[in-house]
Write a protein that holds these residues in place. Structure first.
Motif, PDB file in Angstrom:
ATOM      1  N   SER A  16       0.836  -1.208   0.000  1.00 56.35           N
ATOM      2  CA  SER A  16       0.000   0.000   0.000  1.00 56.35           C
ATOM      3  C   SER A  16       0.863   1.247   0.000  1.00 56.35           C
ATOM      4  CB  SER A  16      -0.927   0.019   1.227  1.00 56.35           C
ATOM      5  OG  SER A  16      -0.206   0.324   2.401  1.00 56.35           O
ATOM      6  N   ILE A  17       0.358   2.291  -0.640  1.00 58.19           N
ATOM      7  CA  ILE A  17       1.104   3.547  -0.729  1.00 58.19           C
ATOM      8  C   ILE A  17       1.263   4.176   0.655  1.00 58.19           C
ATOM      9  CG2 ILE A  17      -0.956   4.898  -1.234  1.00 58.19           C
ATOM     10  CD1 ILE A  17       2.535   5.521  -2.674  1.00 58.19           C
ATOM     11  N   LYS A  18       0.248   4.041   1.511  1.00 53.71           N
ATOM     12  CA  LYS A  18       0.340   4.609   2.854  1.00 53.71           C
ATOM     13  C   LYS A  18       1.447   3.948   3.654  1.00 53.71           C
ATOM     14  CE  LYS A  18      -4.386   6.336   3.447  1.00 53.71           C
ATOM     15  NZ  LYS A  18      -5.614   6.262   4.284  1.00 53.71           N
ATOM     16  N   ARG A  19       1.558   2.635   3.507  1.00 59.50           N
ATOM     17  CA  ARG A  19       2.622   1.906   4.203  1.00 59.50           C
ATOM     18  C   ARG A  19       3.994   2.348   3.694  1.00 59.50           C
ATOM     19  NH1 ARG A  19       5.009  -0.214   8.452  1.00 59.50           N
ATOM     20  NH2 ARG A  19       6.310  -2.024   7.981  1.00 59.50           N
ATOM     21  N   LEU A  20       4.119   2.505   2.381  1.00 58.81           N
ATOM     22  CA  LEU A  20       5.391   2.924   1.805  1.00 58.81           C
ATOM     23  C   LEU A  20       5.772   4.318   2.287  1.00 58.81           C
ATOM     24  CD1 LEU A  20       7.719   2.298  -0.156  1.00 58.81           C
ATOM     25  CD2 LEU A  20       6.375   3.390  -1.963  1.00 58.81           C
ATOM     26  N   GLU A  21       4.806   5.227   2.321  1.00 57.34           N
ATOM     27  CA  GLU A  21       5.082   6.596   2.778  1.00 57.34           C
ATOM     28  C   GLU A  21       5.522   6.615   4.241  1.00 57.34           C
ATOM     29  OE1 GLU A  21       2.057   8.984  -0.249  1.00 57.34           O
ATOM     30  OE2 GLU A  21       1.454   8.599   1.823  1.00 57.34           O
ATOM     31  N   LYS A  22       4.927   5.740   5.037  1.00 59.47           N
ATOM     32  CA  LYS A  22       5.305   5.658   6.449  1.00 59.47           C
ATOM     33  C   LYS A  22       6.739   5.138   6.595  1.00 59.47           C
ATOM     34  CE  LYS A  22       3.725   3.778  10.883  1.00 59.47           C
ATOM     35  NZ  LYS A  22       2.690   2.940  11.567  1.00 59.47           N
ATOM     36  N   ILE A  23       7.109   4.183   5.741  1.00 59.22           N
ATOM     37  CA  ILE A  23       8.444   3.589   5.806  1.00 59.22           C
ATOM     38  C   ILE A  23       9.516   4.573   5.340  1.00 59.22           C
ATOM     39  CG2 ILE A  23       9.934   1.798   4.802  1.00 59.22           C
ATOM     40  CD1 ILE A  23       7.418   0.019   4.633  1.00 59.22           C
ATOM     41  N   LEU A  24       9.202   5.315   4.265  1.00 61.89           N
ATOM     42  CA  LEU A  24      10.195   6.197   3.657  1.00 61.89           C
ATOM     43  C   LEU A  24      10.189   7.611   4.228  1.00 61.89           C
ATOM     44  CD1 LEU A  24       9.966   5.248  -0.144  1.00 61.89           C
ATOM     45  CD2 LEU A  24      11.485   4.320   1.612  1.00 61.89           C
ATOM     46  N   PHE A  25       9.214   7.935   5.085  1.00 63.85           N
ATOM     47  CA  PHE A  25       9.070   9.300   5.623  1.00 63.85           C
ATOM     48  C   PHE A  25       8.896  10.303   4.474  1.00 63.85           C
ATOM     49  CE2 PHE A  25      12.450   7.453   8.620  1.00 63.85           C
ATOM     50  CZ  PHE A  25      11.497   6.807   9.389  1.00 63.85           C
ATOM     51  N   PHE A  26       8.103   9.912   3.483  1.00 65.92           N
ATOM     52  CA  PHE A  26       7.989  10.723   2.271  1.00 65.92           C
ATOM     53  C   PHE A  26       6.689  10.367   1.563  1.00 65.92           C
ATOM     54  CE2 PHE A  26       8.807  10.680  -2.402  1.00 65.92           C
ATOM     55  CZ  PHE A  26       8.923  12.048  -2.595  1.00 65.92           C
ATOM     56  N   GLU A  27       6.005  11.391   1.034  1.00 71.36           N
ATOM     57  CA  GLU A  27       4.780  11.137   0.265  1.00 71.36           C
ATOM     58  C   GLU A  27       5.162  10.586  -1.098  1.00 71.36           C
ATOM     59  OE1 GLU A  27       2.139  14.445   0.130  1.00 71.36           O
ATOM     60  OE2 GLU A  27       2.116  14.710   2.312  1.00 71.36           O
ATOM     61  N   ALA A  28       5.084   9.270  -1.191  1.00 73.33           N
ATOM     62  CA  ALA A  28       5.726   8.566  -2.305  1.00 73.33           C
ATOM     63  C   ALA A  28       4.811   8.312  -3.490  1.00 73.33           C
ATOM     64  CB  ALA A  28       6.293   7.246  -1.800  1.00 73.33           C
ATOM     65  N   ASN A  29       3.908   9.247  -3.770  1.00 67.49           N
ATOM     66  CA  ASN A  29       3.106   9.049  -4.990  1.00 67.49           C
ATOM     67  C   ASN A  29       3.947   9.405  -6.210  1.00 67.49           C
ATOM     68  OD1 ASN A  29       2.630  11.985  -5.718  1.00 67.49           O
ATOM     69  ND2 ASN A  29       1.730  11.915  -3.655  1.00 67.49           N
ATOM     70  N   LYS A  30       3.468   9.010  -7.366  1.00 65.52           N
ATOM     71  CA  LYS A  30       4.252   9.135  -8.596  1.00 65.52           C
ATOM     72  C   LYS A  30       4.610  10.587  -8.916  1.00 65.52           C
ATOM     73  CE  LYS A  30       4.538   6.505 -12.873  1.00 65.52           C
ATOM     74  NZ  LYS A  30       5.497   5.553 -12.305  1.00 65.52           N
ATOM     75  N   SER A  31       3.667  11.518  -8.679  1.00 67.11           N
ATOM     76  CA  SER A  31       3.944  12.916  -9.010  1.00 67.11           C
ATOM     77  C   SER A  31       5.008  13.517  -8.089  1.00 67.11           C
ATOM     78  CB  SER A  31       2.658  13.749  -8.922  1.00 67.11           C
ATOM     79  OG  SER A  31       2.114  13.694  -7.605  1.00 67.11           O
ATOM     80  N   ASN A  32       4.991  13.135  -6.801  1.00 66.67           N
ATOM     81  CA  ASN A  32       6.004  13.633  -5.874  1.00 66.67           C
ATOM     82  C   ASN A  32       7.391  13.091  -6.214  1.00 66.67           C
ATOM     83  OD1 ASN A  32       4.256  15.178  -4.423  1.00 66.67           O
ATOM     84  ND2 ASN A  32       4.020  13.749  -2.726  1.00 66.67           N
ATOM     85  N   ILE A  33       7.445  11.816  -6.588  1.00 59.91           N
ATOM     86  CA  ILE A  33       8.730  11.238  -6.982  1.00 59.91           C
ATOM     87  C   ILE A  33       9.257  11.927  -8.228  1.00 59.91           C
ATOM     88  CG2 ILE A  33       9.856   9.152  -7.856  1.00 59.91           C
ATOM     89  CD1 ILE A  33       7.985   7.559  -5.989  1.00 59.91           C
ATOM     90  N   ALA A  34       8.361  12.170  -9.194  1.00 63.13           N
ATOM     91  CA  ALA A  34       8.769  12.853 -10.427  1.00 63.13           C
ATOM     92  C   ALA A  34       9.291  14.261 -10.136  1.00 63.13           C
ATOM     93  CB  ALA A  34       7.596  12.909 -11.403  1.00 63.13           C
ATOM     94  N   ALA A  35       8.675  14.929  -9.137  1.00 62.28           N
ATOM     95  CA  ALA A  35       9.060  16.306  -8.816  1.00 62.28           C
ATOM     96  C   ALA A  35      10.461  16.392  -8.210  1.00 62.28           C
ATOM     97  CB  ALA A  35       8.045  16.919  -7.853  1.00 62.28           C
ATOM     98  N   ILE A  36      10.869  15.365  -7.445  1.00 65.74           N
ATOM     99  CA  ILE A  36      12.192  15.418  -6.796  1.00 65.74           C
ATOM    100  C   ILE A  36      13.246  14.646  -7.584  1.00 65.74           C
ATOM    101  CG2 ILE A  36      11.122  15.615  -4.519  1.00 65.74           C
ATOM    102  CD1 ILE A  36      12.138  12.696  -4.018  1.00 65.74           C
ATOM    103  N   LYS A  37      12.853  14.003  -8.666  1.00 62.91           N
ATOM    104  CA  LYS A  37      13.792  13.167  -9.417  1.00 62.91           C
ATOM    105  C   LYS A  37      14.672  14.038 -10.307  1.00 62.91           C
ATOM    106  CE  LYS A  37      14.032   8.653 -11.586  1.00 62.91           C
ATOM    107  NZ  LYS A  37      13.302   7.503 -12.098  1.00 62.91           N
ATOM    108  N   LYS A  38      15.660  14.647  -9.682  1.00 61.37           N
ATOM    109  CA  LYS A  38      16.575  15.553 -10.385  1.00 61.37           C
ATOM    110  C   LYS A  38      18.015  15.090 -10.135  1.00 61.37           C
ATOM    111  CE  LYS A  38      13.387  19.413  -9.767  1.00 61.37           C
ATOM    112  NZ  LYS A  38      13.148  20.716  -9.113  1.00 61.37           N
ATOM    113  N   TYR A  39      18.827  15.210 -11.176  1.00 62.24           N
ATOM    114  CA  TYR A  39      20.203  14.723 -11.093  1.00 62.24           C
ATOM    115  C   TYR A  39      21.179  15.773 -11.600  1.00 62.24           C
ATOM    116  CZ  TYR A  39      18.476   9.952 -10.297  1.00 62.24           C
ATOM    117  OH  TYR A  39      17.879   8.845  -9.767  1.00 62.24           O
TER     118      TYR A  39
END
Length: 307
Positions: A16-39
């Protein structure tokens, strides 16, 4: 660090996405990941001092999330022949594992990171960690760039191993069949034994295994060393007396940098130039002393007294 089976990893069977967010301390939906995915992209010199290595390094926010993934995976049990990405292990430990051997085979995997595919990373999260498909996809997005594994991320060494864990296990089994000690340090594999082994048969078998997974060796860098020869293993020399020695290349670099510092001092250059040279030489001396304790005592003493 206390280690536990992979089934006890916090990411295991995350569905579940809620479980993943709790584990990673981060709102891990696809749009949030895309927003921080910078190199950031840059190059560094390879060990030969001629070629360049392309580095793909994550921006700060992405690195924080990747570091959390790394922390969770770093607590999982792994084989003792894995040297890279292991806290408390280094290239020196890799060489030390082979110090009692007489016969050596070293094999580098060609363009390892470049040929690590996103599909294998996804399979690790889905099949090995038993995450649901969408969660496995999000985790894959966090630790990959494009269709592969980026070179400059905190997770890269660990994920590259896990993505191709079956491949490395097969190579370990082949090493055992030929009576060899086996270690892996990123893309450098070392096989060694006290007694002579069928090196050509082992090379052929390892080649076949690598190719099944979309990899291949650097054929020109496949090297076999017989009894009585000094062997360079991931930046450490194992000599015929079964001792670890500082490679000639590093020794020369230390002597050259020490001479440069003396030249800078005699020419009355700026403090910045002196301190910059001192910091570089200090790092080289530390590397040498991790291989041979007490190496270069006089240079060490003089450098430590430079103010």
């Amino acid at each position: 660090m206390n280690r536990y089976p992979i089934e006890q990893c916090a990411l295991y069977k995350c569905v579940s996405i809620k479980r993943l967010e709790k584990i990673l301390f981060f709102e891990a939906n696809k749009s949030n990941i895309a927003a921080i995915k910078k190199y950031f992209f840059f190059q560094i010199d390879k060990n030969n001092g001629i070629d360049k290595r392309n580095i793909t390094a994550p921006a700060r926010q992405l690195k924080v999330v990747q570091s959390r993934v790394l922390y969770l995976l770093s607590k999982v049990e792994r084989p003792d022949w894995l040297m890279s990405g292991e806290k408390g292990k280094s290239y020196v430990d890799n060489g030390r594992r082979h110090v009692n051997s007489n016969y050596f085979l070293t094999i580098d995997i060609k363009s390892f990171y470049d040929n690590c595919k996103r599909e294998y990373v996804f399979r690790f999260f889905k099949d090995r960690l038993k995450c649901s498909g969408d969660i496995a996809g999000l985790l894959t997005d966090i630790v990959t760039y494009g269709e592969g594994i980026p070179t400059g991320c905190p997770t890269s060494q660990m994920i590259a191993y896990y993505a191709y864990e079956n491949m490395f296990n097969e190579i370990f089994s082949a090493a055992q069949k030929y009576g060899c000690v086996f270690t892996v340090y990123v893309d450098d594999m070392t096989f060694s034994a006290k007694e002579h082994f069928d090196v050509n048969a082992l090379k052929k078998e390892v080649d076949c295994i690598l190719r099944r997974y979309g990899h291949k060796p650097k054929y020109k860098k496949m090297k076999y060393f017989t009894k009585g020869k000094a062997v360079l293993i991931t930046g450490v020399v194992v000599n015929k007396e079964h001792k670890l020695k500082v490679p000639n290349k590093l020794q020369k670099k230390i002597y050259d940098e020490f001479q440069d510092i003396k030249d800078v001092l005699s020419e009355g250059k700026t403090d910045e130039e002196i301190l910059g040279g001192k910091a570089s030489l200090h790092g080289q001396l530390q590397a040498a002393n991790s291989i041979e304790k007490g190496k270069f005592p006089e240079i060490k003493r003089i450098v430590s007294n430079i103010k």
